[in-house]
Design an enzyme around this catalytic site. Structure first.
Site, PDB file in Angstrom:
ATOM      1  N   SER A   1       9.609  22.450  -8.462  1.00  0.00           N
ATOM      2  CA  SER A   1      10.170  22.221  -7.143  1.00  0.00           C
ATOM      3  C   SER A   1      10.142  20.743  -6.763  1.00  0.00           C
ATOM      4  O   SER A   1      10.568  19.898  -7.533  1.00  0.00           O
ATOM      5  CB  SER A   1       9.413  23.091  -6.156  1.00  0.00           C
ATOM      6  OG  SER A   1      10.292  23.494  -5.146  1.00  0.00           O
TER       7      SER A   1
ATOM      8  N   LYS B   1      11.120  17.386  -8.947  1.00  0.00           N
ATOM      9  CA  LYS B   1      11.988  16.245  -8.602  1.00  0.00           C
ATOM     10  C   LYS B   1      11.286  14.957  -9.020  1.00  0.00           C
ATOM     11  O   LYS B   1      11.875  14.042  -9.595  1.00  0.00           O
ATOM     12  CB  LYS B   1      12.263  16.208  -7.083  1.00  0.00           C
ATOM     13  CG  LYS B   1      12.893  17.492  -6.486  1.00  0.00           C
ATOM     14  CD  LYS B   1      13.162  17.326  -4.988  1.00  0.00           C
ATOM     15  CE  LYS B   1      13.152  18.593  -4.143  1.00  0.00           C
ATOM     16  NZ  LYS B   1      14.123  19.602  -4.375  1.00  0.00           N
TER      17      LYS B   1
ATOM     18  N   HIS C   1      11.992  31.714  -6.391  1.00  0.00           N
ATOM     19  CA  HIS C   1      11.409  30.391  -6.584  1.00  0.00           C
ATOM     20  C   HIS C   1       9.911  30.552  -6.873  1.00  0.00           C
ATOM     21  O   HIS C   1       9.162  31.037  -6.022  1.00  0.00           O
ATOM     22  CB  HIS C   1      11.620  29.646  -5.258  1.00  0.00           C
ATOM     23  CG  HIS C   1      11.281  28.202  -5.281  1.00  0.00           C
ATOM     24  ND1 HIS C   1      11.956  27.298  -6.061  1.00  0.00           N
ATOM     25  CD2 HIS C   1      10.345  27.480  -4.593  1.00  0.00           C
ATOM     26  CE1 HIS C   1      11.463  26.086  -5.849  1.00  0.00           C
ATOM     27  NE2 HIS C   1      10.482  26.172  -4.963  1.00  0.00           N
TER      28      HIS C   1
HETATM   29  C1  GCU Z   1      11.689  23.315   0.037  1.00  0.00           C
HETATM   30  C2  GCU Z   1      12.729  22.263  -0.227  1.00  0.00           C
HETATM   31  C3  GCU Z   1      13.052  22.131  -1.704  1.00  0.00           C
HETATM   32  C4  GCU Z   1      11.776  22.022  -2.522  1.00  0.00           C
HETATM   33  C5  GCU Z   1      10.843  23.160  -2.164  1.00  0.00           C
HETATM   34  C6  GCU Z   1       9.476  23.090  -2.826  1.00  0.00           C
HETATM   35  O1  GCU Z   1      12.225  24.574  -0.185  1.00  0.00           O
HETATM   36  O2  GCU Z   1      13.876  22.565   0.512  1.00  0.00           O
HETATM   37  O3  GCU Z   1      13.849  20.985  -1.939  1.00  0.00           O
HETATM   38  O4  GCU Z   1      12.082  21.985  -3.881  1.00  0.00           O
HETATM   39  O5  GCU Z   1      10.587  23.117  -0.780  1.00  0.00           O
HETATM   40  O6  GCU Z   1       9.021  22.009  -3.170  1.00  0.00           O
HETATM   41  O7  GCU Z   1       8.856  24.145  -2.950  1.00  0.00           O
END
Ligand code: GCU
Length: 423
Positions: free
Chosen positions: A261, A265, A402
């Site tokens: 997540s 990034k 997720h």
């Molecule tokens: C949120 C966010 C995402 C990110 C996620 C996470 O959902 O919108 O961009 O990847 O958090 O880090 O769990």
């Protein structure tokens, strides 16, 4: 895979946005091999010497922000070594990285588990964690994180009832062990190296840039290409790499990044900017990670810049609502990893991350891998659910939400074992 499957994947869009489209090439996507002046890159030397630098500068100035050099005064202190950790299976080490060299300055605690069995030095998987080093295992030897810890209720991944006054307690040990299959990592012959995101930089909008490594660079926020939190996490990963290069138990040439997540990034940007990382495993990194913005699916630039105003640089805000006009897109971040192996893992229900966009991004990055004579992604169509495709770029879309699951890890091991010649 049938079209019917994709229509099923479609359904209701993320935050009211359009449904997921069929997998197909994304119109108007910038060609990573075309320079800003229009010239086309046709050799590896041109890529390495010209285009790579151009792209790093583009993403630094427009998206992630500019990070400092390696701090000259930085110091490492190994404050714990247990050669009989986890019932004798591993050696646990804990290292404090003092960013300014001062013990009262920013400190990143790095937790390492090295397999006791097998050939040395060992390859390593390095990943930041969400809820503190103590959260990845119940091992009582792990130093409890002292940085801020969120106390959200009903967190689907961890039970944060153990958090008191936004600090971890003994009861927080192992709360996120489910996502970190430490035994399997060690059985596969890898060391696990992890650190807590909040040790490096605050992930809370209200306290952004006022904790962790940002305190050592107070002036760096007064510019439009400011050193955002994702860049700071990536920079922290490079500082962990600086330590790993000094640790003779670790094979410095076989160090892979892992991130889920928002931490995925950061892992992608760390891999793009620091070529000492030999591979990257991105798990559902989504918008501002592996997925394409241009498709206009899933999380938007506006949402990234407003809900998480600390993640990217101020400059990035000028691209809100301009997804289709970007002079770059995230496939070029994946391309910056070439020719190193990179795995992009998606989940079907993770609509915010636009799983098909992650696939399309990996596909579009493959052009640069081909320049290196590598295969990139070995297919042009999305593989069936729960099936992995593996060239120098790997991909799977698993069923479910997720998360980080044992299926994700099973494919990560397969992919890394192959590229790090573990068998
Ligand atoms: C949120 C966010 C995402 C990110 C996620 C996470 O959902 O919108 O961009 O990847 O958090 O880090 O769990």
């Amino acid at each position: 895979m049938s079209i019917g499957r994709f229509l099923l994947i479609g359904g209701i869009g993320f935050f009211g946005m359009a449904r997921h489209g069929l997998a197909q090439s994304t119109p108007g996507l910038p060609d990573p091999l075309r320079r800003d002046n229009g010239a086309v890159i046709s050799t590896v030397a041109e890529w390495n010497q010209v285009r790579r630098t151009e792209l790093i500068e583009l993403f630094t100035s427009q998206v992630y922000g500019r990070s400092p050099e390696k701090p000259a005064a930085m110091a490492f202190q190994v404050f714990d070594t247990d050669t009989k950790a986890l019932g004798g299976k591993a050696t646990r080490k804990q290292v404090a990285i003092y960013i300014t060299g001062k013990t009262d300055g920013p400190r990143i605690d790095v937790l390492l588990y090295l397999p006791n069995r097998g050939r040395k030095p060992v390859p390593a998987i390095v990943g930041l964690n969400f809820w503190g080093n103590h959260s990845i295992s119940v091992d009582p030897g792990i130093r409890i994180a002292t940085s801020y810890l969120e106390k959200s209720r009903n967190n689907p991944y961890v039970n944060l009832e153990c958090v008191v006054d936004n600090r971890a307690t003994e009861a927080c040990r192992g709360i996120n062990a489910r996502q970190w299959p430490l035994d399997s990592i060690l059985d596969h012959g890898y060391a696990l190296v992890t650190a807590y995101r909040e040790d490096i930089a605050s992930d809370v909008p209200a306290t952004r840039f006022s904790t962790g490594v940002h305190t050592a660079y107070p002036d760096w926020q007064n510019r439009p290409d400011n050193f955002g939190t994702i860049a700071a996490w990536a920079w922290g990963l490079s500082r962990i790499m600086d330590y790993l290069q000094t640790d003779r138990a670790i094979d410095g040439k076989r160090i892979a990044l892992f991130g889920w997540s928002r931490l995925g990034k950061a892992a992608l940007w760390a891999g793009a900017t620091d070529t000492r990382f030999a591979a990257v495993l991105s798990n559902e990194s989504g918008a501002g990670g592996a997925t394409l913005f241009r498709r206009g699916q899933g999380e938007s630039i506006r949402r990234l810049c407003t809900v998480f105003p600390h993640w990217y640089s101020t400059n990035f805000r000028q691209y809100m609502d301009k997804e289709t006009q970007l002079p770059f897109d995230q496939h070029e971040v994946i391309a910056l990893l070439a020719p190193r192996p990179v795995y992009i893992a998606s989940a079907e229900q993770d609509k915010g991350a636009d799983p098909i966009g992650e696939f399309e991004s990996a596909k579009a990055a493959s052009a640069v891998y081909r320049l290196f004579g590598r295969e990139g992604l070995p297919t042009t169509t999305v593989p069936p659910l729960n099936t992995s495709v593996q060239g120098t770029i790997g991909y799977h879309m698993r069923t479910g939400e997720h998360d980080v699951t044992s299926l994700d890890w099973r494919y990560f091991f397969q992919f890394l074992d192959k590229h790090f010649t573990m068998k």
